[in-house]
Design a protein around this motif. Structure first.
Motif, PDB file in Angstrom:
ATOM      1  N   GLU A   4       0.791  -1.228   0.000  1.00 24.47           N
ATOM      2  CA  GLU A   4       0.000   0.000   0.000  1.00 24.47           C
ATOM      3  C   GLU A   4       0.824   1.278   0.000  1.00 24.47           C
ATOM      4  O   GLU A   4       0.259   2.367  -0.137  1.00 24.47           O
ATOM      5  CB  GLU A   4      -0.943  -0.004   1.210  1.00 24.47           C
ATOM      6  CG  GLU A   4      -1.922  -1.169   1.193  1.00 24.47           C
ATOM      7  CD  GLU A   4      -2.937  -1.108   2.320  1.00 24.47           C
ATOM      8  OE1 GLU A   4      -2.813  -0.203   3.192  1.00 24.47           O
ATOM      9  OE2 GLU A   4      -3.869  -1.936   2.338  1.00 24.47           O
ATOM     10  N   GLU A   5       2.131   1.174   0.146  1.00 22.42           N
ATOM     11  CA  GLU A   5       2.964   2.369   0.170  1.00 22.42           C
ATOM     12  C   GLU A   5       4.097   2.220  -0.837  1.00 22.42           C
ATOM     13  O   GLU A   5       4.149   1.250  -1.600  1.00 22.42           O
ATOM     14  CB  GLU A   5       3.505   2.606   1.583  1.00 22.42           C
ATOM     15  CG  GLU A   5       2.400   2.837   2.612  1.00 22.42           C
ATOM     16  CD  GLU A   5       2.942   3.081   4.004  1.00 22.42           C
ATOM     17  OE1 GLU A   5       4.162   3.373   4.125  1.00 22.42           O
ATOM     18  OE2 GLU A   5       2.172   2.968   4.971  1.00 22.42           O
ATOM     19  N   ASN A   6       5.003   3.202  -0.861  1.00 24.32           N
ATOM     20  CA  ASN A   6       6.148   3.122  -1.768  1.00 24.32           C
ATOM     21  C   ASN A   6       7.074   1.997  -1.315  1.00 24.32           C
ATOM     22  O   ASN A   6       7.682   2.074  -0.243  1.00 24.32           O
ATOM     23  CB  ASN A   6       6.923   4.444  -1.774  1.00 24.32           C
ATOM     24  CG  ASN A   6       6.197   5.526  -2.530  1.00 24.32           C
ATOM     25  OD1 ASN A   6       5.106   5.296  -3.035  1.00 24.32           O
ATOM     26  ND2 ASN A   6       6.784   6.704  -2.595  1.00 24.32           N
TER      27      ASN A   6
ATOM     28  N   PRO B 161      16.836   4.311  -3.961  1.00 23.57           N
ATOM     29  CA  PRO B 161      18.156   4.407  -3.321  1.00 23.57           C
ATOM     30  C   PRO B 161      18.506   5.805  -2.846  1.00 23.57           C
ATOM     31  O   PRO B 161      19.416   5.971  -2.040  1.00 23.57           O
ATOM     32  CB  PRO B 161      19.102   3.944  -4.428  1.00 23.57           C
ATOM     33  CG  PRO B 161      18.380   4.269  -5.707  1.00 23.57           C
ATOM     34  CD  PRO B 161      16.923   4.069  -5.400  1.00 23.57           C
ATOM     35  N   THR B 162      17.795   6.825  -3.347  1.00 22.82           N
ATOM     36  CA  THR B 162      18.081   8.197  -2.959  1.00 22.82           C
ATOM     37  C   THR B 162      16.783   8.886  -2.547  1.00 22.82           C
ATOM     38  O   THR B 162      15.690   8.445  -2.927  1.00 22.82           O
ATOM     39  CB  THR B 162      18.723   8.986  -4.112  1.00 22.82           C
ATOM     40  OG1 THR B 162      17.757   9.110  -5.184  1.00 22.82           O
ATOM     41  CG2 THR B 162      19.960   8.271  -4.643  1.00 22.82           C
ATOM     42  N   PRO B 163      16.870   9.992  -1.810  1.00 27.89           N
ATOM     43  CA  PRO B 163      15.649  10.714  -1.405  1.00 27.89           C
ATOM     44  C   PRO B 163      14.826  11.212  -2.583  1.00 27.89           C
ATOM     45  O   PRO B 163      13.606  11.372  -2.464  1.00 27.89           O
ATOM     46  CB  PRO B 163      16.206  11.883  -0.582  1.00 27.89           C
ATOM     47  CG  PRO B 163      17.528  11.407  -0.088  1.00 27.89           C
ATOM     48  CD  PRO B 163      18.084  10.545  -1.169  1.00 27.89           C
ATOM     49  N   ASP B 164      15.485  11.438  -3.729  1.00 24.35           N
ATOM     50  CA  ASP B 164      14.756  11.923  -4.902  1.00 24.35           C
ATOM     51  C   ASP B 164      14.016  10.800  -5.629  1.00 24.35           C
ATOM     52  O   ASP B 164      13.188  11.064  -6.502  1.00 24.35           O
ATOM     53  CB  ASP B 164      15.727  12.593  -5.884  1.00 24.35           C
ATOM     54  CG  ASP B 164      16.327  13.876  -5.322  1.00 24.35           C
ATOM     55  OD1 ASP B 164      15.659  14.500  -4.466  1.00 24.35           O
ATOM     56  OD2 ASP B 164      17.448  14.226  -5.719  1.00 24.35           O
ATOM     57  N   ASP B 165      14.313   9.555  -5.298  1.00 24.21           N
ATOM     58  CA  ASP B 165      13.678   8.415  -5.932  1.00 24.21           C
ATOM     59  C   ASP B 165      12.653   7.823  -4.971  1.00 24.21           C
ATOM     60  O   ASP B 165      13.022   7.222  -3.959  1.00 24.21           O
ATOM     61  CB  ASP B 165      14.725   7.358  -6.297  1.00 24.21           C
ATOM     62  CG  ASP B 165      14.136   6.181  -7.071  1.00 24.21           C
ATOM     63  OD1 ASP B 165      12.888   6.085  -7.155  1.00 24.21           O
ATOM     64  OD2 ASP B 165      14.908   5.363  -7.589  1.00 24.21           O
TER      65      ASP B 165
END
Length: 528
Positions: free
Chosen positions: A507-509, A514-518
């Motif tokens: 239900e979540e990501n 590997p990075t905060p932007d991904d």
């Protein structure tokens, strides 16, 4: 390794080509006077190029079919826009500055243009050939067919140079926000086709700038022009005339439930362990507003054989053995808008026998389908509701519990494409579809009726993942409940579950990036 081999072959062929002759890349033959637009565009490397026979490999002209039409006053003035497929069948376009005479040419005209002495350059972000007199253009034909070129907006945004100065069809496009009856086209509008947002640009002096009563859903035929925004190339689409808008719908159809994932093949036996995940687009009290979910499994042993004569109710014809369809009725419980709920086996385990229990999730219907027949007589008890491989499986959601041959679902997906799924008849027989991110009841290009899976353009499907490993199929799209449409189409990601997996993974990501932007792999969601 595959990419390396391809690049190596390309470099080898290039070496053979350019060492075979000092002056020509057509050794032993006559040089064509026409350089393909594909090659012409590749000459540009970021700085202005003075075009000559030498740097155009012995050619001095370009030829193509005109796609520009200045009668609507919505294209950059003075530009003749042509496209061709002369190299590798790759469609490419180029804009040529010839002044006011550009308005003398219309779509379908075939032209040759002498461009040696011209300058290939970017002007405000748009690659074009400048310094060309109108007399350099020779019309050699007219009425040439320009096949519709359906291109998802995400493709254009990912590679704007590839589509620049070509005519594209943004199919099943809708405005975001939804236009009011008095809103007009003039200005920059956000257009979404279920893949991404792209800008539709209409000049204030366009003949259709004040057009209102815009479509909720439509096809938009236009030319891609790149612009510079903060020193970055950003594409926009410009319609040529009002007739470049094809109305598909003026009403909003909101699916109250959308399919967001499924477990088709848990580790070990499947019996009573399969389940499906759904997302509600509004609050639903199932005791007041019942729904049903029907699964089709078209394995060779499923009955009856042949084409599904009763559509999603074909399982009602099976008197023994496994049935083609199996129905779950959703007649109690509550789900809030924007939350998930589940339908499936009564064990409520995340990944087969011995795996974590997820009974804390919102289970609207959970029955032991190995001992209980499908609801309303639609289907027989079975060890395997959703297929694992081979012929196609499908999942459909219906308003109400009375499913028959004519009932249209509110959402539907298919996994695989094999089996006896559709025949044109007469009469036509198959599994009915809904208007979704994958399917269209009316072909958006030909406008022909196609109400079944594998009928017309309704051929997209998800794939079977490796069997018996415990993959949860996370579908991931973004649905706008205000517009009643997908603004980012669903994509299939196999989340390999383990003995310690939790609902968070469904239900979540998950897996996280590997990075905060991904953000990782997101679950299906509603646009906020």
């Amino acid at each position: 390794m595959k990419k390396f081999i391809l690049y190596a072959l390309f470099l080898f062929s290039a070496a053979v080509t350019f060492t075979g002759c000092d002056e020509s890349n057509y050794p032993g033959g006559t040089i064509s006077p026409y350089i393909p637009i594909y090659d012409l565009r590749n000459i540009y490397k970021g700085t202005d190029v003075n075009l000559s026979i030498d740097n155009m490999f012995g050619s001095n002209q370009v030829t193509g079919v005109v796609v520009s039409d200045h009668s609507g006053n919505n294209l950059p003035s003075g530009l003749l826009v042509i496209q061709d497929r002369r190299r590798l069948n790759q469609l490419r376009g180029i804009s040529i500055t010839i002044g006011a005479e550009a308005a003398n040419y219309i779509p379908g005209d075939s032209v040759n243009v002498k461009i040696d002495g011209g300058i290939l350059k970017r002007v405000d972000g748009l690659l074009q050939v400048t310094n060309i007199p109108a007399s350099a253009v020779t019309k050699v034909g007219s009425g040439k067919n320009i096949p519709p070129n359906r291109v998802p907006s995400s493709y254009i945004l990912a590679d704007p140079n590839r589509y620049e100065s070509t005519l594209v069809a943004i199919v099943k496009g809708g405005f975001d926000p939804l236009p009011q009856p008095t809103d007009v086209l003039s200005g920059e509008k956000t257009l979404n086709d279920g893949f991404e947002n792209i800008t539709l640009k209409t000049d204030a002096n366009a003949t259709f700038a004040n057009k209102n009563n815009l479509p909720v859903l439509g096809n938009f035929f236009g030319i891609v022009f790149n612009t510079l925004v903060n020193n970055e190339i950003v594409p926009q689409v410009r319609l040529r005339t009002e007739s470049d808008i094809i109305y598909l719908s003026s009403t909003i159809e909101i699916s109250p439930i959308i399919i967001s994932g499924f477990m088709a093949d848990p580790v070990g036996g499947d019996g009573n362990y399969e389940y499906m995940q759904f997302l509600a687009t509004r609050d639903i009290n199932f005791a007041v507003t019942p729904f049903s979910v029907v699964v089709t499994n078209n394995a060779g042993a499923s009955l009856p054989t042949g084409f599904p004569s009763r559509g999603w109710a074909t399982g009602s014809l099976a008197t023994s053995g496994a049935a083609r369809t199996y129905q779950y009725n959703l007649t109690s419980g509550f789900v809030a808008k924007g939350t998930f709920f589940y339908v499936g086996g009564s064990t409520k385990l995340i990944n087969g026998a011995g795996s974590p229990n997820i009974s804390a999730a919102n289970w609207i219907t959970a029955i032991n389908y190995t001992t209980i027949d499908g609801a309303n007589g639609n289907g027989r008890r079975t060890t395997n509701v959703i297929g694992n491989s081979g012929n196609a499986s499908g999942i459909a959601v219906f308003e109400g519990t009375n499913v028959n041959v004519n009932t249209k679902p509110v959402d539907v997906i298919f996994i695989g494409s094999g089996g006896s799924l559709f025949t044109a008849g007469p009469p036509p027989v198959g599994y009915r579809i809904a208007n979704t991110d994958f399917y269209d009841i009316v072909n958006p290009i030909t406008l022909e009726s196609q109400p079944f899976y594998r009928n017309g353009s309704n051929t997209l499907n998800f794939n079977y993942l490796p069997s018996n490993l415990g993959y949860f199929n996370k579908l991931g799209g973004i649905y706008n409940a205000d517009l009643g449409r997908w603004v980012k189409a669903r994509t299939q990601t196999g989340v390999l579950l383990t003995s310690t997996s939790t609902l968070t993974e469904l239900e979540e990501n998950f897996p996280v990036g590997p990075t905060p932007d991904d953000p990782g792999t997101p679950a299906t969601s509603l646009k906020q």
